[in-house]
Design a protein around this motif. Structure first.
Motif, PDB file in Angstrom:
ATOM      1  N   GLY A   8      13.764   3.554  38.790  1.00  0.00           N
ATOM      2  CA  GLY A   8      14.641   4.486  39.483  1.00  0.00           C
ATOM      3  C   GLY A   8      13.819   5.526  40.213  1.00  0.00           C
ATOM      4  N   THR A  10      13.918   8.990  42.582  1.00  0.00           N
ATOM      5  CA  THR A  10      14.781  10.080  43.033  1.00  0.00           C
ATOM      6  C   THR A  10      14.623  10.303  44.530  1.00  0.00           C
ATOM      7  OG1 THR A  10      13.173  11.838  42.569  1.00  0.00           O
ATOM      8  CG2 THR A  10      14.643  11.179  40.775  1.00  0.00           C
ATOM      9  N   LEU A  45      18.132   6.622  43.490  1.00  0.00           N
ATOM     10  CA  LEU A  45      19.080   7.304  42.607  1.00  0.00           C
ATOM     11  C   LEU A  45      19.703   8.507  43.316  1.00  0.00           C
ATOM     12  CD1 LEU A  45      16.979   7.374  39.298  1.00  0.00           C
ATOM     13  CD2 LEU A  45      18.613   5.636  40.049  1.00  0.00           C
ATOM     14  N   HIS A  47      22.144  11.881  43.748  1.00  0.00           N
ATOM     15  CA  HIS A  47      22.148  13.078  42.905  1.00  0.00           C
ATOM     16  C   HIS A  47      23.506  13.331  42.255  1.00  0.00           C
ATOM     17  CE1 HIS A  47      18.790  14.543  45.832  1.00  0.00           C
ATOM     18  NE2 HIS A  47      18.401  13.556  45.048  1.00  0.00           N
ATOM     19  N   TYR A  55      22.702   6.063  34.902  1.00  0.00           N
ATOM     20  CA  TYR A  55      21.576   5.540  35.670  1.00  0.00           C
ATOM     21  C   TYR A  55      20.465   5.074  34.731  1.00  0.00           C
ATOM     22  CZ  TYR A  55      23.339   7.525  40.111  1.00  0.00           C
ATOM     23  OH  TYR A  55      24.062   7.821  41.226  1.00  0.00           O
ATOM     24  N   ILE A  59      17.880   1.344  34.260  1.00  0.00           N
ATOM     25  CA  ILE A  59      16.508   1.285  34.753  1.00  0.00           C
ATOM     26  C   ILE A  59      15.518   1.214  33.594  1.00  0.00           C
ATOM     27  CG2 ILE A  59      17.118   2.529  36.861  1.00  0.00           C
ATOM     28  CD1 ILE A  59      15.876   5.042  35.678  1.00  0.00           C
ATOM     29  N   LEU A  62      11.370   5.922  35.377  1.00  0.00           N
ATOM     30  CA  LEU A  62      11.854   6.934  36.315  1.00  0.00           C
ATOM     31  C   LEU A  62      10.687   7.535  37.086  1.00  0.00           C
ATOM     32  CD1 LEU A  62      14.192   8.825  37.326  1.00  0.00           C
ATOM     33  CD2 LEU A  62      13.537  10.375  35.459  1.00  0.00           C
ATOM     34  N   ALA A  98      18.045  13.732  34.549  1.00  0.00           N
ATOM     35  CA  ALA A  98      17.483  12.390  34.424  1.00  0.00           C
ATOM     36  C   ALA A  98      16.148  12.415  33.696  1.00  0.00           C
ATOM     37  CB  ALA A  98      17.316  11.767  35.812  1.00  0.00           C
TER      38      ALA A  98
END
Length: 237
Positions: A8, A10, A45, A47, A55, A59, A62, A98
Motif C-alpha cells: 500500500g 500513500t 491508498l 485518504h 486497507y 495489504i 505500507l 494507517a
C-alpha cells in the motif's frame, strides 16, 4: 512467477488547480516503479482514516511517501507552528492511522522523507520544524541541484537494520526537506545522520521492519538505494 506482496502506497493530495478543477490525488511514478522493480505489487491508498484498518487487511506492507507539507506540531508536542509549516490534515490523519495500525500488526513499514518524519511521530518521536532556524551551519537540505543527483552524504550507524541492508558506512543521498526528526521515539534508534548532525533515518527496534529514511531511495541516487526497497518488499512476503 514469484509471489508479489501487495504494498500500500500513500498518495499526496492537492487542492483544485493544475490537473483538475476538483481536489485530486497524485504521486510520482518512480515510487511505484521502484516497488515493482523490487518485486512488489503497489496499490494506491486514498485518504480515508476511517478505512485504515480495512486497507491494512488487504495489504502486506505500507509505504508512507513524502510531499511538500508537514506533520502538525500538535501531534508531537511541538508547540506553535513555525511560519513555514504547511499542513494537509486529511492526509496526515490517514497516514497516522494507517501507520499506527500497521505497527500494531507488526506489518512492515517504510517511511520516505516526510513519511520518515510521520513514522517517527507514530513511534513517539518529535520533529524540528525548520532546520535553518534550529541547526547552526546546516547543509542545504532543500538541495538546489536536481533530485536525481546527490545533495550530501549520510553516515550509517553500525548495528542497525539499515546498516545490514546497505552493507556500507556511508551513502550519497538526495535531500528535499526543511524539517527533520528531532528525537526518535522510545524503542527507536537513529540509523543515519548528515554531516551537520541532522537525523536522516530512524528505525524501530521493537518491530520486525519499521524503517524511515529522510531521502528518496526511489530515485536510486546511490547504488545502495534499491537495496532498501528490496529489503522492504522481502520483509512483506
Amino acid at each position: 512467477m514469484t509471489h508479489r506482496p501487495i504494498i500500500g502506497v500513500t498518495l499526496d493530495a492537492e487542492q483544485p488547480g493544475g490537473y483538475s478543477k476538483l481536489p485530486w490525488y497524485a504521486l510520482r511514478q518512480n515510487y511505484f516503479a521502484a516497488i515493482v522493480e523490487a518485486g512488489g505489487l503497489p496499490i494506491a491508498l486514498p485518504h480515508h482514516a476511517e478505512l485504515a484498518e480495512a486497507y491494512l487487511d488487504e495489504i502486506d506492507g505500507l509505504m508512507v511517501t513524502g510531499g511538500a507539507f508537514d506533520v502538525d506540531p500538535a501531534l508531537y508536542g511541538g508547540g506553535p507552528a513555525h511560519q513555514t509549516v504547511v499542513l494537509k490534515s486529511g492526509r496526515t490523519d490517514f497516514e497516522l492511522a494507517a501507520t499506527r495500525g500497521a505497527l500494531a500488526r507488526d506489518m512492515p513499514v517504510l517511511g520516505i522523507c516526510g513519511g520518515e518524519q510521520l513514522l517517527a511521530v507514530a513511534l513517539g518521536g518529535s520533529l524540528i520544524q525548520h532546520i535553518p532556524d534550529s541547526v547552526p551551519r546546516a547543509l542545504a537540505h532543500e538541495q538546489p541541484n536536481p533530485r536525481t543527483e546527490p545533495g550530501h552524504e549520510v553516515a550509517i550507524a553500525e548495528g542497525t537494520l539499515l546498516a545490514r541492508i546497505v552493507g556500507r558506512a556511508r551513502m550519497a543521498v538526495n535531500s528535499a526537506h526543511h524539517q527533520a526528526v528531532a528525537a526518535a521515539g522510545d524503542g527507536s534508534v537513529v540509523n543515519a545522520t548528515a554531516p551537520d548532525g541532522v537525523i536522516e533515518g530512524i528505525e524501530s527496534t521493537s518491530h520486525r521492519f519499521a524503517l524511515g529514511v529522510q531521502w528518496h531511495p526511489e530515485y536510486a541516487v546511490d547504488a545502495a538505494d534499491p537495496l532498501i526497497l528490496r529489503a522492504f518488499v522481502t520483509a512483506c512476503r
